[in-house]
Enzyme design. Structure first.
Site, mmCIF file in Angstrom:
data_model
loop_
_atom_site.group_PDB
_atom_site.id
_atom_site.type_symbol
_atom_site.label_atom_id
_atom_site.label_comp_id
_atom_site.label_asym_id
_atom_site.label_seq_id
_atom_site.Cartn_x
_atom_site.Cartn_y
_atom_site.Cartn_z
ATOM 1 N N LYS A 111 35.155 45.850 32.122
ATOM 2 C CA LYS A 111 35.286 44.411 32.371
ATOM 3 C C LYS A 111 35.455 43.613 31.088
ATOM 4 O O LYS A 111 36.129 42.592 31.076
ATOM 5 C CB LYS A 111 34.072 43.884 33.146
ATOM 6 C CG LYS A 111 34.064 44.294 34.607
ATOM 7 C CD LYS A 111 33.089 43.421 35.399
ATOM 8 C CE LYS A 111 33.049 43.820 36.869
ATOM 9 N NZ LYS A 111 32.045 43.050 37.619
ATOM 10 N N LYS A 194 42.876 50.790 43.503
ATOM 11 C CA LYS A 194 41.931 50.287 44.483
ATOM 12 C C LYS A 194 42.441 48.971 45.097
ATOM 13 O O LYS A 194 43.028 48.154 44.388
ATOM 14 C CB LYS A 194 40.602 50.025 43.764
ATOM 15 C CG LYS A 194 39.372 50.213 44.630
ATOM 16 C CD LYS A 194 38.112 50.218 43.781
ATOM 17 C CE LYS A 194 36.958 49.613 44.553
ATOM 18 N NZ LYS A 194 35.679 49.671 43.862
ATOM 19 N N LYS A 197 41.126 42.042 45.257
ATOM 20 C CA LYS A 197 41.507 40.643 45.444
ATOM 21 C C LYS A 197 42.286 40.134 44.244
ATOM 22 O O LYS A 197 42.948 39.106 44.312
ATOM 23 C CB LYS A 197 40.277 39.778 45.678
ATOM 24 C CG LYS A 197 39.369 39.722 44.467
ATOM 25 C CD LYS A 197 38.577 38.430 44.373
ATOM 26 C CE LYS A 197 37.798 38.441 43.077
ATOM 27 N NZ LYS A 197 37.351 37.178 42.595
#
Ligand code: TRP
Length: 332
Positions: A111, A194, A197
């Site tokens: 991240k 994956k 969103k």
């Protein structure tokens, strides 16, 4: 008595992956265990969130959990920031966990990316807050997917070190709850990524807010390969899109992947896609309708969450007292 804690980040635009990968499992757990389900808005702000969007996403995520069939009376459904104990215990864990432990967390590395110096301190300490979520209630089991296993290991290390450092046995050893073969729902445009969103293409995912027509169109446009459907899972090799669509169907229809292969194997994708779209609509349409109904009355939704937070605070209070005493803090 087993007690389950699980958290879900409030993200707008919940999709099929969130539902099949997490929320649906919760519905199954509630029958057998005492469960706390938490919308973790404090985790969400480790990356910047637009405030109004965060508030909306928090309600929408709670609504989706309810719409999927979680009973808020039999379980505790609440929002993390409404129970201050999470932040209080997380601070103590900031002082128990070692920098070296957190530096090994692969999710942080992913991240934070190349700009690690610029990541928030919260993103770095994220796993300590997650440990606090779980241990504030002395939860014994946590349903985890592959991506959260390392964080759960860290939770165990923190619990042990806390007990050791203070010569107490306040915290239990938390066990992961592996829920059958993990349903990893991949993008409809690329079977190796994956479903997410944040994917630029809305055609990559089926949203919980999509209409039946949207779903049918997205399934029709889903990437496939020219061969007919595989007859056994052994033929999935090198065919990630076929594997993904079959897995999605299996999850929606609650059938073994083998059975789905046996039924559709050898047939063209066009036949299968029609059935897949129907199955997705059958599962999602009632949930979407219920989410919309709940979102139309935010006051009622907030009352459910407030009640959940009160019950969570009551469970947390004696644990926090024990922790305060162990650490040497005066009574709160
Ligand atoms: N980190 C989890 C995720 O991103 C969410 C989460 C926060 C969680 N606290 C938790 C999950 C406690 C299980 C238990 O999916």
């Amino acid at each position: 008595m087993a007690r389950i804690f699980s958290g879900i980040q409030p993200t707008g635009h919940l999709h099929l992956g969130n539902y099949l990968g997490a929320i649906r499992n919760w519905v199954r757990l509630q029958q057998d265990f005492e469960c706390l389900f938490c919308v973790v808005d404090m985790h969400a702000i480790t990356l910047w969130q637009e405030p109004q969007a965060l508030a909306r996403a928090t309600r929408e995520t709670a609504a989706a959990v309810l719409a999927a069939g979680i009973d808020p009376h039999a379980n505790i459904l609440f929002v993390q920031s409404a129970v201050p104990g999470h932040a209080q215990l997380a601070w103590i864990f900031n002082c128990v966990a070692r920098i070296g432990w957190l530096s090994r967390m692969t999710q942080f590395k992913e991240k934070a990316g190349k700009h690690r110096e610029n990541a928030s301190v919260g993103l770095y300490a994220y796993p300590n807050l997650m440990a606090a979520d779980i241990l504030l209630y002395k939860a014994t089991h946590v349903p985890v997917g592959e991506d959260q296993k390392q964080h759960l290991e860290l939770t165990r290390d923190i619990a042990q070190k806390f007990n050791n450092d203070f010569g107490v046995t306040v915290f239990p050893v938390v066990e992961p709850l592996i829920l059958g073969p993990a349903t990893r729902i991949m993008s409809l445009r690329d079977g190796t990524k994956k479903m997410s969103k944040s994917d630029a293409s809305d055609f990559s995912r089926i949203n919980l807010t999509d209409t039946a027509d949207d779903i049918a169109l997205k399934v029709r446009k889903a990437k496939t390969d020219p061969a007919p459907l595989p007859e056994t899972p052994a033929q999935f090799d090198g065919r990630p899109e076929a594997a993904n669509l079959i897995s999605i169907y299996a999850a929606l229809a609650d059938q073994e992947v083998e059975r789905v292969c046996a039924r559709f194997g050898g047939r063209p994708f066009s036949d299968f896609k029609q059935e897949l779209a129907d199955a997705a609509v059958a599962v999602l349409a009632p949930i979407t309708t219920e989410v919309n109904r709940l979102m139309a009355d935010p006051a009622a939704l907030d009352r459910i969450l407030k009640d959940g937070a009160e019950r969570a605070r009551a469970l947390a209070a004696p644990v926090l007292e024990e922790v305060y005493r162990a650490v040497g803090f005066l009574d709160a």
